[in-house]
Design an enzyme around this catalytic site. Structure first.
Site, PDB file in Angstrom:
ATOM      1  N   ASP A  32       0.840  -1.190   0.000  1.00 19.05           N
ATOM      2  CA  ASP A  32       0.000   0.000   0.000  1.00 19.05           C
ATOM      3  C   ASP A  32       0.881   1.249   0.000  1.00 19.05           C
ATOM      4  O   ASP A  32       2.083   1.175   0.270  1.00 19.05           O
ATOM      5  CB  ASP A  32      -0.903  -0.004   1.231  1.00 19.05           C
ATOM      6  CG  ASP A  32      -2.184   0.772   0.994  1.00 19.05           C
ATOM      7  OD1 ASP A  32      -2.253   1.474  -0.037  1.00 19.05           O
ATOM      8  OD2 ASP A  32      -3.114   0.682   1.816  1.00 19.05           O
ATOM      9  N   GLY A  74       3.649   3.479 -13.683  1.00 18.89           N
ATOM     10  CA  GLY A  74       2.518   4.178 -14.280  1.00 18.89           C
ATOM     11  C   GLY A  74       2.166   5.439 -13.527  1.00 18.89           C
ATOM     12  O   GLY A  74       1.254   6.162 -13.919  1.00 18.89           O
ATOM     13  N   THR A  75       2.882   5.720 -12.449  1.00 19.30           N
ATOM     14  CA  THR A  75       2.672   6.943 -11.676  1.00 19.30           C
ATOM     15  C   THR A  75       3.166   8.137 -12.489  1.00 19.30           C
ATOM     16  O   THR A  75       4.265   8.101 -13.040  1.00 19.30           O
ATOM     17  CB  THR A  75       3.434   6.871 -10.342  1.00 19.30           C
ATOM     18  OG1 THR A  75       2.982   5.736  -9.611  1.00 19.30           O
ATOM     19  CG2 THR A  75       3.211   8.125  -9.521  1.00 19.30           C
ATOM     20  N   THR A  76       2.366   9.187 -12.554  1.00 17.23           N
ATOM     21  CA  THR A  76       2.719  10.357 -13.362  1.00 17.23           C
ATOM     22  C   THR A  76       3.074  11.549 -12.474  1.00 17.23           C
ATOM     23  O   THR A  76       2.994  11.484 -11.259  1.00 17.23           O
ATOM     24  CB  THR A  76       1.554  10.738 -14.295  1.00 17.23           C
ATOM     25  OG1 THR A  76       0.390  11.044 -13.503  1.00 17.23           O
ATOM     26  CG2 THR A  76       1.223   9.597 -15.246  1.00 17.23           C
ATOM     27  N   ASN A 101       0.640   6.267 -19.948  1.00 18.46           N
ATOM     28  CA  ASN A 101      -0.552   5.502 -20.318  1.00 18.46           C
ATOM     29  C   ASN A 101      -0.111   4.214 -21.009  1.00 18.46           C
ATOM     30  O   ASN A 101       0.561   4.262 -22.032  1.00 18.46           O
ATOM     31  CB  ASN A 101      -1.438   6.336 -21.246  1.00 18.46           C
ATOM     32  CG  ASN A 101      -2.832   5.770 -21.385  1.00 18.46           C
ATOM     33  OD1 ASN A 101      -3.004   4.568 -21.559  1.00 18.46           O
ATOM     34  ND2 ASN A 101      -3.833   6.630 -21.319  1.00 18.46           N
ATOM     35  N   HIS A 134     -11.410  13.985 -17.756  1.00 16.92           N
ATOM     36  CA  HIS A 134     -11.321  12.903 -16.775  1.00 16.92           C
ATOM     37  C   HIS A 134     -12.343  13.124 -15.668  1.00 16.92           C
ATOM     38  O   HIS A 134     -12.931  14.196 -15.549  1.00 16.92           O
ATOM     39  CB  HIS A 134      -9.917  12.823 -16.160  1.00 16.92           C
ATOM     40  CG  HIS A 134      -8.912  12.167 -17.045  1.00 16.92           C
ATOM     41  ND1 HIS A 134      -8.172  12.870 -17.962  1.00 16.92           N
ATOM     42  CD2 HIS A 134      -8.536  10.868 -17.166  1.00 16.92           C
ATOM     43  CE1 HIS A 134      -7.366  12.035 -18.605  1.00 16.92           C
ATOM     44  NE2 HIS A 134      -7.566  10.818 -18.143  1.00 16.92           N
ATOM     45  N   LYS A 138      -9.715  13.015 -10.351  1.00 15.55           N
ATOM     46  CA  LYS A 138      -8.334  13.127 -10.834  1.00 15.55           C
ATOM     47  C   LYS A 138      -7.780  14.494 -10.456  1.00 15.55           C
ATOM     48  O   LYS A 138      -8.327  15.528 -10.851  1.00 15.55           O
ATOM     49  CB  LYS A 138      -8.270  12.927 -12.350  1.00 15.55           C
ATOM     50  CG  LYS A 138      -6.845  12.873 -12.895  1.00 15.55           C
ATOM     51  CD  LYS A 138      -6.837  12.446 -14.354  1.00 15.55           C
ATOM     52  CE  LYS A 138      -5.420  12.403 -14.920  1.00 15.55           C
ATOM     53  NZ  LYS A 138      -4.545  11.437 -14.220  1.00 15.55           N
ATOM     54  N   GLY A 144      -1.159  13.156 -17.494  1.00 13.69           N
ATOM     55  CA  GLY A 144       0.129  12.733 -18.031  1.00 13.69           C
ATOM     56  C   GLY A 144       0.030  12.331 -19.489  1.00 13.69           C
ATOM     57  O   GLY A 144       0.949  12.565 -20.284  1.00 13.69           O
ATOM     58  N   THR A 145      -1.097  11.739 -19.867  1.00 17.06           N
ATOM     59  CA  THR A 145      -1.322  11.343 -21.260  1.00 17.06           C
ATOM     60  C   THR A 145      -1.395  12.568 -22.161  1.00 17.06           C
ATOM     61  O   THR A 145      -0.840  12.574 -23.268  1.00 17.06           O
ATOM     62  CB  THR A 145      -2.617  10.522 -21.374  1.00 17.06           C
ATOM     63  OG1 THR A 145      -2.500   9.355 -20.555  1.00 17.06           O
ATOM     64  CG2 THR A 145      -2.887  10.098 -22.807  1.00 17.06           C
TER      65      THR A 145
END
Length: 249
Positions: A32, A74-76, A101, A134, A138, A144-145
């Site tokens: 976590d 995948g963390t932005t 992404n 989004h 968010k 990020g994308t």
């Protein structure tokens, strides 16, 4: 492949479901955001998949690198630190793959946008802008994308040089500025659009995510690829490296 998940949010749970449904992969451990992370916690893992938040990733990435286990991130929100972190990964002989992404569909969108930006570059009658939508949960904007999409435009169209995230009241957009607008609405998973406009016509490119399955399955496939790549050629990779290999196969 034994996978340790760092992050047990919606994306982490989606990834766990895909891994557990596979005959070839298994969830080794789930950490976590609040868990203490040391290199030792990754012992026995073949790959790490990190979907947390910026602060947690920045607190944990050194331990992940030191573990020697390949890491898919995948963390932005840490793009400005990417050159520094890439150097640390390479110096440690470790492996990391980052993408804003992991959806195969959105990466096809990136490549289509890249070509469109290049094609319109010589024709000044064509202007281009980006937008993203989004859900209201968010926190970061643009996504990020969207930032990745904007970079594709800047890299392939010399008429656009800077990204404008918010317009100032009374200030006109300059011709070399690329506007990236953000909407936070309801439960929208993610919509990214490029609008190319001239006096004669309009071209729209849009990717719409229907659920998180595409993101999660792409992250698992990237982890499988990185685990193999790490054995042959450790280093810092992006989704483009993975897709170039995938599309050429």
């Amino acid at each position: 492949m034994k996978v340790t998940l760092v992050g047990n949010g919606r994306m982490g749970q989606q990834i766990a479901g895909i891994v557990n449904a596979s005959d070839a992969n298994v969830i080794h451990k789930v950490l976590d955001v609040s868990d203490a992370v040391t290199p030792e916690v990754f012992e026995g893992s073949d790959a790490i998949i990190d979907f947390t938040v910026r602060d947690a990733f920045l607190a944990n990435y050194k331990a992940m690198i030191a573990s020697g286990v390949p890491v898919v991130v995948g963390t932005t929100g840490w793009d400005e630190l990417m050159p520094q972190i890439a150097e640390e990964v390479n110096a440690a002989g470790s492996s990391m793959l980052y993408s804003a992404n992991f959806s195969l569909g959105v990466n096809v969108f990136f490549r289509t946008l890249r070509e469109a930006a290049r094609l319109i570059a010589p024709f000044e009658q064509f202007d281009i802008a980006l937008s993203e939508q989004h859900h209201t949960g968010k926190a970061d904007f643009p996504s990020g994308t969207a930032i990745k999409a904007a970079q594709e435009v800047l890299n392939n169209n010399p008429r656009k040089r800077t990204i404008v995230r918010e317009l100032e009241d009374g200030k006109k957009l300059q011709s070399d500025e690329l506007q990236v607008s953000s909407i936070r609405l309801g439960t929208v998973f993610g919509v990214h659009s490029a609008i190319i406009d001239s006096e004669s016509d309009t071209i729209e490119l849009t990717h719409t995510a229907k659920n998180r399955t595409g993101f999660a399955s792409g992250a698992v496939r990237a982890a499988e690829w990185l685990a193999q790549q790490h054995a042959a050629k450790p280093g810092f990779y992006t989704m483009d490296d993975f897709l170039n290999d995938l599309f050429s196969a």
